[in-house]
Design a protein around this motif. Structure first.
Motif, PDB file in Angstrom:
ATOM      1  N   UNK A   1       1.122  -1.157  -0.243  1.00 21.83           N
ATOM      2  CA  UNK A   1      -0.452   0.135  -0.012  1.00 21.83           C
ATOM      3  C   UNK A   1       0.705   1.169   0.179  1.00 21.83           C
ATOM      4  N   UNK A   2       1.735   0.860   0.889  1.00 21.79           N
ATOM      5  CA  UNK A   2       2.814   2.388   0.920  1.00 21.79           C
ATOM      6  C   UNK A   2       3.091   2.975  -0.979  1.00 21.79           C
ATOM      7  N   UNK A   3       3.798   1.485  -0.980  1.00 21.18           N
ATOM      8  CA  UNK A   3       4.378   1.732  -2.607  1.00 21.18           C
ATOM      9  C   UNK A   3       3.499   2.226  -3.839  1.00 21.18           C
ATOM     10  N   UNK A   4       2.095   2.256  -3.335  1.00 16.64           N
ATOM     11  CA  UNK A   4       0.476   2.541  -3.978  1.00 16.64           C
ATOM     12  C   UNK A   4       0.832   3.938  -3.778  1.00 16.64           C
ATOM     13  N   UNK A   5       0.769   4.425  -2.575  1.00 18.07           N
ATOM     14  CA  UNK A   5       0.301   6.019  -2.774  1.00 18.07           C
ATOM     15  C   UNK A   5       1.440   6.968  -2.537  1.00 18.07           C
ATOM     16  N   UNK A   6       2.070   6.126  -2.213  1.00 23.67           N
ATOM     17  CA  UNK A   6       3.971   6.979  -3.135  1.00 23.67           C
ATOM     18  C   UNK A   6       3.450   7.684  -3.875  1.00 23.67           C
ATOM     19  N   UNK A   7       3.552   6.503  -5.007  1.00 21.54           N
ATOM     20  CA  UNK A   7       3.099   7.322  -6.359  1.00 21.54           C
ATOM     21  C   UNK A   7       1.889   8.552  -6.501  1.00 21.54           C
ATOM     22  N   UNK A   8       0.714   8.635  -5.806  1.00 17.42           N
ATOM     23  CA  UNK A   8       0.265  10.256  -5.496  1.00 17.42           C
ATOM     24  C   UNK A   8       1.256  11.279  -5.310  1.00 17.42           C
ATOM     25  N   UNK A   9       2.430  10.479  -4.417  1.00 15.91           N
ATOM     26  CA  UNK A   9       2.704  12.349  -3.627  1.00 15.91           C
ATOM     27  C   UNK A   9       3.009  13.069  -4.976  1.00 15.91           C
ATOM     28  N   UNK A 102      10.307   6.074   2.164  1.00 18.25           N
ATOM     29  CA  UNK A 102      10.070   6.890   0.835  1.00 18.25           C
ATOM     30  C   UNK A 102       8.195   8.007   0.940  1.00 18.25           C
ATOM     31  N   UNK A 103       7.848   6.673   2.472  1.00 23.53           N
ATOM     32  CA  UNK A 103       6.670   6.655   2.767  1.00 23.53           C
ATOM     33  C   UNK A 103       6.354   6.958   4.111  1.00 23.53           C
ATOM     34  N   UNK A 104       6.169   7.680   4.794  1.00 26.41           N
ATOM     35  CA  UNK A 104       6.187   7.714   6.353  1.00 26.41           C
ATOM     36  C   UNK A 104       4.597   8.760   7.129  1.00 26.41           C
ATOM     37  N   UNK A 105       4.566   9.003   7.651  1.00 22.15           N
ATOM     38  CA  UNK A 105       3.457   9.329   8.094  1.00 22.15           C
ATOM     39  C   UNK A 105       3.298  10.507   7.144  1.00 22.15           C
ATOM     40  N   UNK A 106       4.416  11.546   7.717  1.00 24.73           N
ATOM     41  CA  UNK A 106       3.372  12.989   6.971  1.00 24.73           C
ATOM     42  C   UNK A 106       3.633  12.695   5.650  1.00 24.73           C
ATOM     43  N   UNK A 107       3.691  11.747   4.802  1.00 25.50           N
ATOM     44  CA  UNK A 107       3.630  11.611   2.894  1.00 25.50           C
ATOM     45  C   UNK A 107       2.284  10.516   3.056  1.00 25.50           C
ATOM     46  N   UNK A 108       1.744   9.648   4.337  1.00 22.98           N
ATOM     47  CA  UNK A 108       0.885   9.356   4.428  1.00 22.98           C
ATOM     48  C   UNK A 108      -0.538  10.466   4.636  1.00 22.98           C
ATOM     49  N   UNK A 109      -0.257  11.122   5.366  1.00 24.68           N
ATOM     50  CA  UNK A 109      -1.536  11.915   5.834  1.00 24.68           C
ATOM     51  C   UNK A 109      -1.746  12.949   4.315  1.00 24.68           C
TER      52      UNK A 109
END
Length: 204
Positions: A1-9, A102-109
């Motif tokens: 999930x982190x890998x998928x969401x990271x693409x949306x940063x 490369x997708x910690x709490x700040x990126x996730x939120x």
């Protein structure tokens, strides 16, 4: 999930002079069975409290290094939904890009809310850095596997630095400048200090 969401940063400069900023923090009971999540919105000009939202609950699952955000995100999103004043920037007690994936709490939120977000960590999660100058405002690049992932920033003269990393829709220079604006007297920004007080009081 982190890998998928990271693409949306989204990488963009972000607001240099936001009117409102929010601190987010979570405190846990001694037995790790209960949590309290707090979001405190401050006026960016005078650092007065504009709004506060709190949530009590249970951790989403046990602590796993690198997946810390998944324990906290549900409660923090719930608290954000309860605000009446929408913040322009989220300041997380944690990390964004300075994370093993490369997708910690700040990126996730940031991705889930689409708000500009960055993290100010008390301790290093990844990376190394050259010595930081003693005066307030001095900084050194935080580098992991040859990649710049944040900044080690001294917010007060001769006080331990903090670890700043971008999350979503903000750049590192803007995040560091906001961190200094939000830290007029103490090592940690007033956003973090305010949210920490509220969630700890909620558990006591």
């Amino acid at each position: 999930m982190q890998d998928l969401l990271r693409a949306k940063v989204v990488a963009e400069p972000g607001p240099a002079s936001p009117a409102t900023v929010a601190g987010l923090d979570v405190a846990y009971s001694a037995d790790d069975d209960r949590l309290a999540a707090a979001v405190v919105v401050l006026d960016a000009a005078d650092l007065t409290v504009r709004d506060t939202a709190v949530v009590r609950g249970k951790p989403a699952f046990r602590y796993v290094p690198g997946l810390f955000a998944f324990r906290e995100v549900p409660a923090l999103l719930d608290a954000l939904d309860r605000l009446t004043v929408r913040p322009e920037v989220l300041v997380c007690d944690g990390h964004g890009l300075a994370h093993p994936r490369r997708f910690g709490l700040a990126a996730h939120l940031g991705v889930l809310t689409d708000l500009p977000s960055f993290g100010v960590g008390k301790t290093r999660l990844v990376g190394s850095w050259d010595p930081v100058g003693e005066p307030r405002g001095s900084r050194s690049a935080l580098v992991d596997d040859g990649e710049p992932v944040g900044a080690v920033l001294r917010t007060q003269d001769r006080v331990k630095p903090v670890f700043v990393s971008v999350g979503h829709r903000i750049d590192l220079d803007t995040a560091c400048a906001l961190t200094l604006r939000l830290s007029p007297r103490y090592r940690l920004p007033e956003t973090t200090r305010a949210a920490d007080r509220v969630c700890r009081d909620l558990l006591s």
